[in-house]
Design a protein around this motif. Sequence first.
Motif, PDB file in Angstrom:
ATOM      1  N   GLY A 105       6.836   2.472   3.593  1.00 13.69           N
ATOM      2  CA  GLY A 105       5.905   1.699   4.405  1.00 13.69           C
ATOM      3  C   GLY A 105       4.497   1.715   3.832  1.00 13.69           C
ATOM      4  N   LEU A 122       4.374  -0.615   0.751  1.00 13.95           N
ATOM      5  CA  LEU A 122       4.378  -2.039   1.096  1.00 13.95           C
ATOM      6  C   LEU A 122       3.081  -2.457   1.783  1.00 13.95           C
ATOM      7  N   GLY A 182       5.526  -3.453   5.789  1.00 15.65           N
ATOM      8  CA  GLY A 182       5.101  -2.091   5.468  1.00 15.65           C
ATOM      9  C   GLY A 182       4.526  -1.385   6.678  1.00 15.65           C
TER      10      GLY A 182
END
Length: 333
Positions: free
Chosen positions: A155, A158, A296
Motif C-alpha cells: 500500500g 502504490l 494504495g
Amino acid sequence: FCTLILFLGKYYKFIIEEEIMKNKIGYFYILLAGIFWSTLGFLVSKISDYNFSSEEIAFFRMIGGFIAISIYGKLTMPTMFKITKKGILYVLGIGIVCQLVFNISYMSSISMVGASMAAVLLYVSPVFVAIFSKIVYKEKINKIKILSLVFCVIGAYLAVTGGKIQLEGINTVGIFAGIMAAITYAMLPIFNKNALKEMDNITMSAYAFLIAAIIMCFRINPVETISKIDSVKVFGYIAAIGIIPTAMSYIVYSKGILKGVELSIAGVVASIELVLSVIIGWTLLGEDFSVVKLFGVLFMVVSTFIAVKAIEDVKEEIEEDKYQTETISECSK
C-alpha cells in the motif's frame, strides 16, 4: 475521493468503537500520532519554499519540538527534567539513533533517490518493528501479522509512487540511506518500551529532541539559519513543525505504547500517516493522485484491519497455550 472519505470514516469508527483487547484508548493515541505525523510533508514543503535546507528544517523540528514539549511538560509535571543515570543512556540512544540519524538518513535519501522512493523505503519500517519486537521482546509474529505487514508495504509503495519507480540509474547510497531511515525509525518504539519504565514520556522526548538539536548545530550554522526567518508566516510554519508532527505526535504515540499497544501492530496502525499524507498532498499541495494511488491508500486501510485481526488471534493463542499448560499440569499430578 468521497468514497475514500466515507470508507476512512467507517474505519475510524471501527477502530474507536470496537474493543481491541480492552485497550481502545491506546489505539486512539496511536491513530492520533499518525494524524499529527501526516502534516510533516506539508510543513516541510512550505518551509522549503523559503530556501531552507533539509538539515535546517530538521534543526527547526528538533529545537521546536524541545521547546514545545518542555512547556507542556512544565505545565503538567514540574519535575519533568529529573532523570536517572539509566534514563540518560536511553535518551542518548533515542536522540542520536531515532532523531539525529533518522533525520539525516531520511533527508539524504530524499536528495539522492527522490521523495517517492525515500518514502517507500521509510514505510518498510513496520517490518523492522516486527523483527525487532520478536528479537527483543519475544512478541509472536503469526501469519496474519505477516499478511498485514505485506499489505502495509504494498500500500505504501502504490500510494506514494502510483506504481511507478524509475529503475535506471538507481543510487545505491540513497537506497542504503532510505533503509537506514526505516531501521532507525523502527527503533523508536523498541527504545520506548523500556525507556518509559525509567522516566515519563515527556522527559524522554524533551531530552531526545535537545540532544539531536545540539548535535545538528555542528552540521549547520544555527545563528545564520535562524536569521533567515524574515516573516510571521515563515515563523508560523516553523513553529508548527516543532509542535504538531513532533512534540504532539511523540507524546500521544508514547502514551499509546505505555497503554500496552503491541509494538508490531502499533507500527502498522500509525502508518495511517501515509494515507493522510497522500490526501493532504493531493488536496493542499496539488500532487498527482491517480487510481493506482487510491488503491494504495485502500491497501493501507486494509492492512490496519488485518492488524486488528492479528491482535485477536494472538490473544486466542495466548489463552490456548495457557489452557494447554494448565491441562498438562493437572494431568501430571
